[in-house]
Design a protein around this motif. Sequence first.
Motif: not given
Length: 483
Positions: A289-309
């Motif tokens: 996808a060109d763009q990603l919209v994250m519409a979930i709570e940014p908890t450590p568990e939720n964002i871990e698969p997205f390799n947070p910067t």
Amino acid sequence: MAAKSVTRLLGGLVVAASLGSASLSQSIASRILVKNVAIVGGGASGAHAALRLKEDYGKSIVVIEAADHLGGHVSSYHDPTTGRDFDYGLNSFNDYGPARDIFTRLSVSVTPAAHGDLASKSVDFASGQLVNHTGPAIPDMFAALGKMYGIVKQYESLMIPSYAQFPAPSAIPADLLLSFGEFVIKYSLQAAVPQIFAITGNGLGDLLATPTLYVLQAFGPATLESFLGIAGAPFVPSSGRNAEVYEAIATRLGSNVLYSSKVVQSLRTGFGVVLWVQGGDGKYTLVLADQLVMAIEPTPENIEPFNPTASEKAVFDKFAYSTVYAGIVSHPSLPTNASLVNTVPAAAPSNYLALPKPNFTVAFTPIDPAAGLWSVGVVGNEALTSDAAKALVTSNINAMVASGVLPGVSGAKVTFKAWAVHGAMHARVSAAELKADFIRKQVALQGKTSTWWTGAAWSSTATSILWAYNDLLLPKIVAASPA
């Protein structure tokens, strides 16, 4: 998505594999979806964003939703005995911004939300004992709410529907940095506290210790306007099922939603994203996808698969949350003509600043006594599990039976007819973090690595305000997407 972008993303996959940063290969996918926008989370924010991007902006979209339906915290229970439907998650929609327009678009008729007029009993759920607590007189409550509105209305543009205008630390209004308890005492708003706590404040956990900024995101100017008759009254679908609006959105989105699915690995770049999505059947879909919209709570568990910067982690690791559960229960000892409200002994006789603290059951409210159904909510810290929340509900009822507040019924057990895990909610930081420019650091994350953030951590817990926030955010997402 332009062919050039697809080529660059596929090339990025090769690089990621060679660097060992992608443990799953492209070949594991049973299919590849190429979209303009991928949306993670199909709750209030994600479902609305998907609808508008698809229908108003002509973008190809895909929604990745962990549940088997859209709607997030909207929970409805169908009683097989009576055939009736009951909402036990989101209660109503504020008449704010685009809310009514969305219902009109989806051909979902609405009606004013009903006001509960049941009597209530104040009980210390921990001991099971009655508490001699008298709530504020109605005129005093409305006077306090009106006074609060006059104070906080001046801050609305800093918070609602977005933080885009939030000032530098030196210019943050002092009121927003006070704990809510300090704010209440400063302006003598004690008579407003029980109503705030009962409606949305209880989800914040320790309400009075929370910075006023975050209390106003849960119970702020828009909600006050509804209470005071300044804006239209809250409304619900005429069907009595709040889930109806999300079912209508689901119909419009059709196969563009991947239900019972989760992102297990990702590659986010400045020219698009790649998501490895695992479905409930175990199969993988590769989403480009060109763009990603994250519409979930940014908890450590939720964002871990997205390799947070590093920048994302520096912001999101600061958040604290409440954990919220809601359900419908049955027990023969519960009263049919009154709600039971959790009240600490120190609240007697009229101390409105003495409130339960996590972990606690909020109240037991009869919704269909003839069918033996009561709604219940539990608020806890981040460690409170679903099983522990259910055990707390059972313990509270047993304590009231043991004390004689409720009649004892031999062998009676709590039956959980429905149970919703709302999970981490009410993301917030300390006043010290706010003074360290937290909000503007949070806002600065938007658009980085082709990623955009929406949801309650970025605006408000109220659905109508979240939709208004999306209306500001979506044009930016579209502008960042290739033609």
